[in-house]
Design a protein around this motif. Sequence first.
Motif, PDB file in Angstrom:
ATOM      1  N   CYS A  39       1.227  -0.927   0.317  1.00 15.57           N
ATOM      2  CA  CYS A  39       0.329   0.766  -0.318  1.00 15.57           C
ATOM      3  C   CYS A  39       0.840   1.393  -0.281  1.00 15.57           C
ATOM      4  O   CYS A  39       0.466   2.130  -0.384  1.00 15.57           O
ATOM      5  N   ASP A  41       2.176   2.432   2.770  1.00 13.12           N
ATOM      6  CA  ASP A  41       2.340   2.842   4.394  1.00 13.12           C
ATOM      7  C   ASP A  41       3.736   2.842   4.557  1.00 13.12           C
ATOM      8  O   ASP A  41       4.547   1.995   4.746  1.00 13.12           O
ATOM      9  N   CYS A  64      -2.035   4.844   4.445  1.00 14.70           N
ATOM     10  CA  CYS A  64      -3.784   5.027   3.946  1.00 14.70           C
ATOM     11  C   CYS A  64      -4.128   5.483   5.175  1.00 14.70           C
ATOM     12  O   CYS A  64      -3.887   5.862   6.792  1.00 14.70           O
ATOM     13  N   CYS A 128      -2.578  -3.222   6.028  1.00 12.60           N
ATOM     14  CA  CYS A 128      -2.047  -1.770   6.393  1.00 12.60           C
ATOM     15  C   CYS A 128      -3.204  -1.235   7.678  1.00 12.60           C
ATOM     16  O   CYS A 128      -2.139  -0.544   8.530  1.00 12.60           O
TER      17      CYS A 128
HETATM   18 ZN    ZN Z   1      -2.661   1.271   3.882  1.00  8.66          ZN
END
Ligand code: ZN
Length: 150
Positions: A39, A41, A64, A128
């Motif tokens: 993602c 992150d 995120c 996440c």
């Molecule tokens: Zn994320």
Amino acid sequence: MSELSDLYQQVILDHNKKPRNFRRLETANRKADGHNPLCGDQLSVYLQMEDDVVRDVSFEGTGCAISKAAASMMTQSVKGKTRVEAETLFDEFHRMVTGELDEEATPNNLGRLKIFAGVRDYPARVKCASLSWHTMHAALVGEEMATTES
Ligand code: ZN
């Protein structure tokens, strides 16, 4: 069920807008970095351990909304806890979001963290939600930072 997802969205939005304990912790004696390449992150978790108790905890980084909200709630959850209590929460949270723990059927300490149970249906989001917990765990078991070095 839709009530739960409304609550989930509210909490995510709130913590994303106003993340708790979002700062570098000058008194930290533990720190770890976490990265979720799926993602993007990226965050650091700071711990101030004192006699095996998490006296203070903070995080900083980018990511995120889910990763940020999860990190924000992670700091609230482990602050003041003993190392064992924090590790237990990490274990329960991890098993909940990966679907190994039925948070309604099995006694646990998750409390408000249960709102993240829904991410188990979105495999890409599991990392996440759990990134900050993995990072906190790494900081807990890791070496103390060399505070005498600049
Ligand atoms: Zn994320």
